[in-house]
Design a protein around this motif. Structure first.
Motif, PDB file in Angstrom:
ATOM      1  N   ARG A 239       0.968  -1.477   0.126  1.00 59.34           N
ATOM      2  CA  ARG A 239       0.347  -0.103   0.229  1.00 59.34           C
ATOM      3  C   ARG A 239       0.806   1.495  -0.086  1.00 59.34           C
ATOM      4  NH1 ARG A 239      -5.102   1.075   4.803  1.00 59.34           N
ATOM      5  NH2 ARG A 239      -2.598   1.056   5.756  1.00 59.34           N
ATOM      6  N   GLU A 240       2.030   1.189   0.571  1.00 59.74           N
ATOM      7  CA  GLU A 240       2.858   2.346   0.490  1.00 59.74           C
ATOM      8  C   GLU A 240       4.037   2.124  -0.437  1.00 59.74           C
ATOM      9  OE1 GLU A 240       2.889   4.243   4.798  1.00 59.74           O
ATOM     10  OE2 GLU A 240       0.705   5.242   4.182  1.00 59.74           O
ATOM     11  N   MET A 241       4.868   2.985  -0.760  1.00 63.88           N
ATOM     12  CA  MET A 241       6.098   2.784  -1.152  1.00 63.88           C
ATOM     13  C   MET A 241       7.561   3.520  -0.755  1.00 63.88           C
ATOM     14  SD  MET A 241       6.301   1.038  -4.888  1.00 63.88           S
ATOM     15  CE  MET A 241       5.601  -0.524  -5.571  1.00 63.88           C
ATOM     16  N   LEU A 242       8.492   3.417  -0.137  1.00 58.56           N
ATOM     17  CA  LEU A 242       9.530   4.868  -0.018  1.00 58.56           C
ATOM     18  C   LEU A 242       8.589   5.650   1.021  1.00 58.56           C
ATOM     19  CD1 LEU A 242      10.700   4.797  -3.534  1.00 58.56           C
ATOM     20  CD2 LEU A 242      11.519   3.256  -1.329  1.00 58.56           C
ATOM     21  N   GLY A 243       7.685   5.213   1.572  1.00 57.78           N
ATOM     22  CA  GLY A 243       7.372   6.062   2.449  1.00 57.78           C
ATOM     23  C   GLY A 243       6.146   6.996   2.162  1.00 57.78           C
ATOM     24  N   LYS A 244       5.597   6.933   0.881  1.00 57.86           N
ATOM     25  CA  LYS A 244       4.727   7.301   0.285  1.00 57.86           C
ATOM     26  C   LYS A 244       3.454   5.918   0.302  1.00 57.86           C
ATOM     27  CE  LYS A 244       7.227  11.434  -1.287  1.00 57.86           C
ATOM     28  NZ  LYS A 244       6.463  12.391  -0.529  1.00 57.86           N
ATOM     29  N   SER A 245       2.277   6.492  -0.141  1.00 58.62           N
ATOM     30  CA  SER A 245       1.482   5.679  -0.952  1.00 58.62           C
ATOM     31  C   SER A 245       1.464   5.487  -1.938  1.00 58.62           C
ATOM     32  CB  SER A 245      -0.057   6.337  -0.833  1.00 58.62           C
ATOM     33  OG  SER A 245      -0.160   7.653  -1.627  1.00 58.62           O
ATOM     34  N   THR A 246       1.062   3.468  -2.332  1.00 55.91           N
ATOM     35  CA  THR A 246       1.879   3.345  -3.606  1.00 55.91           C
ATOM     36  C   THR A 246       0.942   4.287  -4.318  1.00 55.91           C
ATOM     37  OG1 THR A 246       2.319   1.079  -2.605  1.00 55.91           O
ATOM     38  CG2 THR A 246       1.402   1.733  -5.590  1.00 55.91           C
ATOM     39  N   PHE A 247      -0.267   4.355  -4.798  1.00 59.94           N
ATOM     40  CA  PHE A 247      -1.156   4.916  -5.898  1.00 59.94           C
ATOM     41  C   PHE A 247      -1.078   6.393  -6.156  1.00 59.94           C
ATOM     42  CE2 PHE A 247      -4.570   7.971  -6.706  1.00 59.94           C
ATOM     43  CZ  PHE A 247      -4.919   6.760  -8.168  1.00 59.94           C
TER      44      PHE A 247
END
Length: 430
Positions: A239-247
């Motif tokens: 759901r999250e990547m690199l501390g940000k939402s994936t979307f």
């Protein structure tokens, strides 16, 4: 009004109208603005956009509340899958104290506040059974049937019709051989609220979209023993990547990079974070997640903890079902497992072909606009669609704004024509 008298005259010889009149009184009502069918987020959004431009509208809703899918057919643990800033309806943000991913109840509170702010008052328990454009009169005729015996049926007449029933109007229930012999509980996720009712039971969840994955996790949290049927390929992303939402990260990257490259980056980071899902029986499609979404509308699964349960063996992944027997299921690989319940996380579909008497704008096969996004919002003869973009609440908001802008032009144009006709009539009298 002459046209209402003409409609009443035509209705007297209309077989459909006569069938309605056999059991109840029917009232014909002229609506000066558009009729909006559906009081979900899409219907509320387009009504609010029209209000902002000073245009009236009437919202018809078959249920007894706004957002009936959210209020009556969703499970308790449901949250918005995307951050709240991507799920706002036009002209109103979520409260600042709401979390990044609002809960089901918080989203319902937001929608109720939205309806109150824009003074949207739908006609509830108004089930639209037919809507048809009358070529001779130049108006849409919309028939509703009340849900109770003592409720009066109506025929609404309007120059414009906005279809806002959306992509999720009816449950999709697959035909599986042997279900009548199962003997245990079989329900669609629309009837699932919590795993508490399945505590200690062996449950087979059919469907590996976001709902199926979350229901499995909820069952685990209530000490049930779930298995998950995975029939097709599917992209699972954190759901999250690199501390940000994936979307959110995807939307930002698409501003600078081609979709194929963004897909490659998403899959690379996903593999680093969650590993190779194929090892656990979940194969990925050949195309990247954004390409799949763009071409088919199939949303990638945003994992909220289910995958860890699959990795640890708490949730068992199963292939497609071949046949259902008494408290057991045989799968296409020949294995048979015992289950106490089956939950169908098989999604929803549009019901537009069942009531809209029109074949140019909407497909009779899937009930979606034939023209792809972003061109599916407008049809002919004053027909519009909102909430069919396969792009969630953001897509619905985009459609709502386009429709309101177009109707404002139509409204002003027809007002000028009426004014000119009145002036002409007055001058002839003089």
């Amino acid at each position: 009004m002459d046209y209402l008298r003409e409609i009443e005259g035509k209705s007297a010889h209309d077989p459909f109208s006569n069938r309605l009149n056999q059991t109840k009184t029917r009232i014909c009502v002229w609506i000066p603005g558009p009729v909006i069918v559906g009081a979900g987020p899409s219907g509320l959004a387009v009504s609010a956009c029209l209000k902002e431009k000073g245009l009236p509208s009437l919202v018809l809703e078959r249920s007894n509340c706004i957002a009936s899918l959210w209020q009556q057919k969703t499970y308790d643990r449901l949250r918005l899958h995307l951050p709240k800033q991507f799920c706002e309806l036009p002209f109103m943000s979520f409260p600042e104290d709401f979390p990044t991913y609002p809960s089901k109840q918080q989203f319902i509170q937001y929608l109720e506040a939205y309806a109150k702010k824009f003074d949207i008052r739908p006609v509830f328990n108004a089930n639209v059974v037919s809507a048809e454009y009358d070529q001779s009169l130049g108006f849409w005729r919309v028939w509703t049937v009340g849900s109770k015996d003592n409720e009066i049926d109506h025929e609404y007449v309007s120059r414009w019709l906005i279809v806002a029933t959306g992509e999720n109007a009816e449950e999709m229930v697959p035909q599986i051989e042997g279900t009548e012999e199962f003997g245990g509980t079989i329900i669609h996720t629309s009837g699932y609220t919590s795993g508490d009712a399945f505590r200690g039971k062996r449950v087979l969840v059919v469907g590996c979209g976001n709902s199926g994955m979350e229901v499995c996790l909820d069952l685990c949290n209530h000490n049930a023993f779930p298995s998950l049927v995975v029939r097709d390929t599917v992209h699972i992303l954190p759901r999250e990547m690199l501390g940000k939402s994936t979307f959110g990260l995807s939307m930002w990257l698409l501003k600078w990079l081609p979709m194929s490259l963004v897909d490659s980056l998403l899959l690379l980071v996903s593999r680093l974070i969650i590993g190779d899902t194929a090892k656990f029986g979940i194969e990925r499609p050949q195309m990247g997640p954004l390409q799949v979404k763009n071409l088919s509308g199939k949303t990638p699964v945003l994992d909220v903890g289910t995958l860890d349960k699959i990795k640890s063996g708490i949730i068992k992944v199963c292939p497609g079902i071949r046949i259902v027997r008494h408290l057991s299921v045989e799968f296409v690989n020949g294995n048979t497992e015992n289950f106490d319940a089956i939950i169908l996380a098989t999604g929803y579909r549009s019901n537009v072909p069942s009531w809209l008497k029109e074949k140019e704008m909407f497909s009779q096969k899937d009930g979606l606009p034939k023209r792809a996004f972003p061109n599916g919002w407008k049809g002919e003869s004053g027909l519009y669609a909102v909430g069919f973009t396969k792009r969630g609440l953001m897509g619905a908001s985009m459609d709502a704004k386009r429709i309101a802008q177009h109707l404002e032009i139509c409204w002003k144009s027809e007002a000028k024509q009426l004014s000119a006709a009145l002036i002409s009539a007055a001058s002839h009298k003089l």
